[in-house]
Design a protein around this motif. Structure first.
Motif, PDB file in Angstrom:
ATOM      1  N   HIS A  32       0.905  -1.152  -0.004  1.00  0.00           N
ATOM      2  CA  HIS A  32      -0.051   0.106  -0.014  1.00  0.00           C
ATOM      3  C   HIS A  32       0.948   1.164   0.071  1.00  0.00           C
ATOM      4  N   LEU A  33       2.058   1.013  -0.249  1.00  0.00           N
ATOM      5  CA  LEU A  33       3.051   2.347  -0.422  1.00  0.00           C
ATOM      6  C   LEU A  33       3.520   2.177  -1.835  1.00  0.00           C
ATOM      7  N   LYS A  34       2.982   3.035  -2.715  1.00  0.00           N
ATOM      8  CA  LYS A  34       3.025   2.940  -3.865  1.00  0.00           C
ATOM      9  C   LYS A  34       4.285   3.933  -4.374  1.00  0.00           C
TER      10      LYS A  34
ATOM     11  N   TYR B 159      12.993   9.060   8.304  1.00  0.00           N
ATOM     12  CA  TYR B 159      11.647   9.506   8.827  1.00  0.00           C
ATOM     13  C   TYR B 159      10.619   8.565   9.313  1.00  0.00           C
ATOM     14  N   CYS B 160      10.853   7.421   8.591  1.00  0.00           N
ATOM     15  CA  CYS B 160       9.727   6.429   8.922  1.00  0.00           C
ATOM     16  C   CYS B 160       9.822   5.946  10.385  1.00  0.00           C
ATOM     17  N   PRO B 161       8.720   6.078  11.340  1.00  0.00           N
ATOM     18  CA  PRO B 161       8.814   5.618  12.534  1.00  0.00           C
ATOM     19  C   PRO B 161       8.714   4.099  12.798  1.00  0.00           C
TER      20      PRO B 161
ATOM     21  N   ALA C 163      10.186   1.701  10.792  1.00  0.00           N
ATOM     22  CA  ALA C 163      11.110   0.627   9.815  1.00  0.00           C
ATOM     23  C   ALA C 163      10.556  -0.021   8.629  1.00  0.00           C
ATOM     24  N   VAL C 164       9.550   0.847   8.047  1.00  0.00           N
ATOM     25  CA  VAL C 164       9.267   0.332   6.964  1.00  0.00           C
ATOM     26  C   VAL C 164      10.183   0.172   5.465  1.00  0.00           C
ATOM     27  N   PHE C 165      11.100   1.235   5.508  1.00  0.00           N
ATOM     28  CA  PHE C 165      11.805   1.538   4.468  1.00  0.00           C
ATOM     29  C   PHE C 165      13.373   1.242   4.754  1.00  0.00           C
ATOM     30  N   GLU C 166      14.268   0.312   3.973  1.00  0.00           N
ATOM     31  CA  GLU C 166      15.386   0.056   4.109  1.00  0.00           C
ATOM     32  C   GLU C 166      16.194  -0.114   2.712  1.00  0.00           C
TER      33      GLU C 166
ATOM     34  N   ASN D 293       4.950  -3.294   8.576  1.00  0.00           N
ATOM     35  CA  ASN D 293       5.140  -2.513   9.706  1.00  0.00           C
ATOM     36  C   ASN D 293       4.594  -1.124   9.822  1.00  0.00           C
ATOM     37  N   CYS D 294       3.934  -0.712   8.802  1.00  0.00           N
ATOM     38  CA  CYS D 294       3.555   0.614   8.443  1.00  0.00           C
ATOM     39  C   CYS D 294       2.189   0.759   9.594  1.00  0.00           C
ATOM     40  N   VAL D 295       2.461   2.110  10.227  1.00  0.00           N
ATOM     41  CA  VAL D 295       1.533   2.351  11.371  1.00  0.00           C
ATOM     42  C   VAL D 295       0.573   3.612  10.849  1.00  0.00           C
ATOM     43  N   HIS D 296       0.810   3.722   9.495  1.00  0.00           N
ATOM     44  CA  HIS D 296      -0.480   4.547   8.939  1.00  0.00           C
ATOM     45  C   HIS D 296      -0.148   6.105   9.325  1.00  0.00           C
ATOM     46  N   CYS D 297       1.158   6.711   9.497  1.00  0.00           N
ATOM     47  CA  CYS D 297       1.417   7.839  10.017  1.00  0.00           C
ATOM     48  C   CYS D 297       1.286   8.796   8.874  1.00  0.00           C
ATOM     49  N   LYS D 298       1.573   8.433   7.565  1.00  0.00           N
ATOM     50  CA  LYS D 298       1.501   9.380   6.495  1.00  0.00           C
ATOM     51  C   LYS D 298       2.769  10.238   6.137  1.00  0.00           C
ATOM     52  N   THR D 299       3.925   9.892   6.928  1.00  0.00           N
ATOM     53  CA  THR D 299       5.060  10.778   6.748  1.00  0.00           C
ATOM     54  C   THR D 299       5.590  10.588   5.506  1.00  0.00           C
ATOM     55  N   CYS D 300       5.747   9.281   5.043  1.00  0.00           N
ATOM     56  CA  CYS D 300       6.380   9.307   3.573  1.00  0.00           C
ATOM     57  C   CYS D 300       5.721   9.871   2.632  1.00  0.00           C
ATOM     58  N   ASP D 301       4.264   9.821   2.703  1.00  0.00           N
ATOM     59  CA  ASP D 301       3.550  10.735   1.524  1.00  0.00           C
ATOM     60  C   ASP D 301       3.715  12.077   1.683  1.00  0.00           C
TER      61      ASP D 301
ATOM     62  N   ILE E 298       3.342   7.349  -2.565  1.00  0.00           N
ATOM     63  CA  ILE E 298       2.032   7.514  -2.424  1.00  0.00           C
ATOM     64  C   ILE E 298       1.399   6.409  -1.211  1.00  0.00           C
ATOM     65  N   TRP E 299       0.809   7.081  -0.581  1.00  0.00           N
ATOM     66  CA  TRP E 299       0.255   5.877   0.757  1.00  0.00           C
ATOM     67  C   TRP E 299      -1.150   5.949   0.421  1.00  0.00           C
ATOM     68  N   VAL E 300      -1.577   4.671   0.071  1.00  0.00           N
ATOM     69  CA  VAL E 300      -2.898   4.335  -0.091  1.00  0.00           C
ATOM     70  C   VAL E 300      -3.446   3.538   0.802  1.00  0.00           C
TER      71      VAL E 300
HETATM   72  S1  SF4 Z   1       3.002   5.876   6.624  1.00  0.00           S
HETATM   73 FE1  SF4 Z   1       4.187   6.312   8.405  1.00  0.00          FE
HETATM   74  S2  SF4 Z   1       4.780   4.105   9.093  1.00  0.00           S
HETATM   75 FE2  SF4 Z   1       3.742   3.828   7.016  1.00  0.00          FE
HETATM   76  S3  SF4 Z   1       5.473   3.782   5.594  1.00  0.00           S
HETATM   77 FE3  SF4 Z   1       4.990   5.883   5.696  1.00  0.00          FE
HETATM   78  S4  SF4 Z   1       6.392   6.827   7.031  1.00  0.00           S
HETATM   79 FE4  SF4 Z   1       6.220   4.677   7.649  1.00  0.00          FE
END
Ligand code: SF4
Ligand SMILES: Cc1cc2nc3c(=O)[nH]c(=O)nc-3n(C[C@H](O)[C@H](O)[C@H](O)COP(=O)(O)OP(=O)(O)OC[C@H]3O[C@@H](n4cnc5c(N)ncnc54)[C@H](O)[C@@H]3O)c2cc1C
Length: 553
Positions: free
Chosen positions: A473-475, A497-499, A501-504, A521-529, A538-540
């Protein structure tokens, strides 16, 4: 698209069971009850249950709740800890200075406010809503809108269930539904995925400052009784952040030996080596903070973006067939670190406007009354008087910027005008990073496992779960870009920045490094978007029900 999908019809469809969405639903049903009219209202929620994706401080200003459900106390709202001690500190590396309350503008006072778990409050609001006949569907993510003949929104489309990572349909495949509404209210909170689409489709942000955000990280601690001071509210600025990185901490003591311990980093930070998660862990090692936590137990963790653009960034609120409410539009008062009261109030305003429109037999048009009601509301006043604090903070750094922001707020409150006029922000958060070669690498201390922790054990405490066999769901718009551009220029900041550990970036023998996405692992914080410098991520919404399982955040 909608022909093969099941269709359900409602008067009003609401996306998101946070304070904004639930308050809108409750208000609609109260108005219908009081005028003897029938009205069908449904609320969609992507969390497995209401509250599962709610994360907040939270010290709430009860103005919204008082208006929505005046007898909330008698009805058993989980709002039990009044603020009794309100403290503000500036931290240096080894010491602290307490800022006297007398120097703080009165609007910053927490007198009369309450410390709550917003997740618990939402669960209670959901019961109130259901008692009035609202249909709430947790575990359903809204992924798209249905459009009518003239481009108006006629309904909300939920995500398909049972799709494998490679796209094939698994035995449990169920296509999403269309929930058709005469009006759709979008209450997805900060950086909503549908809100983002709608703001762009209808040009709602034209002429406004770009929305800006912070990343809020929070842990829930159980403290030894002797260390617990119910009613204590503490905020700090300064260390471990440098003068040009905005943010600060909050510690709220409430309930049964509980403390909400949190940290917000403004996402307009410049250094790509910065890690908001590690800044938070470091904050807890400060000699003033550590003794408050030692002997306690961390019981939950989570992270969520918070809107910070305030007054100047509020978009046009209504579009054909619906409206943005709560943090989907961004009604957080940043210096007060409060948005839930405005989420409730704007939910109520939009509900009133939709109710009147339905009474006139209208559907699918623009709820202009909502816009007008906002301009005349306490929300508008609340945001307007603090409008320069974030721009001053971003421009002049913490020491001078916050001081100037204080003068602006005092003048606004005492004299009724803001000496700085209406300042513009620095621009979107994704455009603020400087190249890694001009930035100073930051070395974070290893977590001690007592007050500081690593990402993976933290994610474990968020209860996050995603089906490993579902589409990621991270496009990425361009799958090569993280390695071809972000890595050489910005040392690929997503790793930091991802809290969760989604991206390596993984070295692969002789070959080029690979960008790995641990979407589960995504906690849906939306920071990557928000923060990806190329706006390539793009967070979907993933399958409904996936994501964190916050209990009382
Ligand atoms: S939404 Fe937040 S937790 Fe999910 S991948 Fe993006 S930065 Fe990481
Ligand atoms: C760390 C932190 C500390 C804060 N502290 C305070 C505080 O002390 N006091 C205060 O008043 N405010 C505080 N805030 C701000 C406050 O939490 C928000 O203003 C408030 O939660 C906004 O309410 P909302 O209903 O608009 O959105 P949210 O509370 O974010 O709720 C949105 C809901 O919609 C759901 N959703 C989102 N997208 C979809 C979709 N596509 N389909 C289905 N469901 C969806 C989400 O799962 C969520 O349940 C804080 C925020 C943070 C991050």
């Amino acid at each position: 698209m909608s022909d093969s999908r099941e269709i359900m019809e409602f008067d009003v469809v609401i996306v998101g069971a946070g304070p904004a969405g639930l308050s809108a639903a409750i208000r609609l049903k109260q108005l219908a009850r009081d005028s003897g009219r029938e009205l069908s209202v449904c609320v969609l929620e992507k969390g497995a249950e209401v509250g599962a994706h709610i994360l907040s401080g939270a010290v709430i200003d009860p103005i919204g709740l008082n208006r929505l459900i005046p007898d909330w106390k008698a009805r058993g709202a989980p709002v039990d800890t009044p603020v009794t001690d309100d403290r503000f500190y500036f931290l240096g590396p080894a010491g602290n200075i307490r800022i006297p309350n007398l120097l703080m503008p009165p609007l910053m006072s927490n007198h009369g406010n309450y410390i709550v778990s917003l997740g618990l409050l939402c669960r209670w609001l959901a019961k109130e809503a259901e008692g009035l006949g609202v249909e709430i569907y947790p575990g359903f993510a809204a992924v798209d809108v249905e459009l009518g003949e003239v481009g108006q929104v006629t309904g909300i489309i939920t995500g398909d269930m049972g799709v494998a990572r490679d796209g094939h349909h698994k035995p449990n495949y169920t296509p999403g539904m269309v929930l058709r509404g005469k009006y759709s209210l979008i209450a997805e909170g900060a950086r909503g995925s549908l809100a983002k689409q709608l703001i762009s489709r209808f040009g709602l942000a034209e002429g406004r400052s770009p929305q800006t955000f912070g990343l809020g990280l929070k842990e829930l601690w159980e403290l030894p009784k002797a260390q617990h001071r119910p009613g204590l509210v503490m905020h700090s600025m300064g260390w471990p952040l440098d003068n040009h990185t905005g943010g600060g901490s909050f510690i709220y003591h409430y309930g049964d030996n509980l403390a909400s311990v949190g940290f917000v980093v403004h996402l307009d930070y410049r250094n790509p080596y910065l890690s908001p998660f590690d800044e938070f862990q470091r904050f807890k090692t400060h000699p003033f903070i550590r003794p408050m936590l030692e002997g306690g137990r961390r019981i939950a963790y989570g992270a969520r973006a918070i809107t910070e653009g305030g007054f100047q960034a509020v978009p046009k609120l209504a579009f054909p067939g619906g409206a943005l409410i709560g943090c989907s539009a961004g009604f957080v008062n940043l210096p007060r670190l409060k948005g839930s009261h405005n989420a409730i109030l704007t939910g109520m305003l939009a509900a009133q406007s939709a109710f009147e429109a339905l009474g006139e037999g209208r559907a699918g048009d623009v709820l202009e009354n909502y816009e007008t009601a906002y301009l005349d509301s306490p929300v508008y006043k609340d945001l307007k008087r603090v409008r320069n604090v974030k721009p001053l903070w971003s421009r002049y750094g913490t020491a001078l910027g916050v001081f100037l922001g204080g003068i602006d707020m005092w003048a606004s409150q005492l004299l009724g005008f803001n000496p700085f006029g209406t300042l513009k922000g620095k621009g979107p958060d994704y455009a603020q990073l400087i190249p890694a070669k001009r930035a100073k690498p930051i070395v974070y201390p290893k977590p001690d496992g007592v007050v500081g922790f690593d990402r993976l054990s933290s994610v474990f405490l968020s209860g996050t779960r995603h089906d490993e066999d579902e589409p990621i769901h991270l496009k990425l718009k361009d799958s090569a870009l993280p390695i071809s551009e972000n890595l050489p220029v910005y040392a690929e900041p997503a790793q930091r920045y991802c809290p969760a550990a989604v991206f390596e970036v993984v070295a692969s023998g002789e070959g080029p490094p690979r960008f790995v996405i641990n979407a589960a692992n995504c906690v849906h914080c939306k920071t990557c978007d928000i923060k990806d410098p190329a706006q390539n991520i793009i967070w979907v919404p993933p399958e409904g029900g996936d994501g964190p399982a916050y209990g009382t955040m």
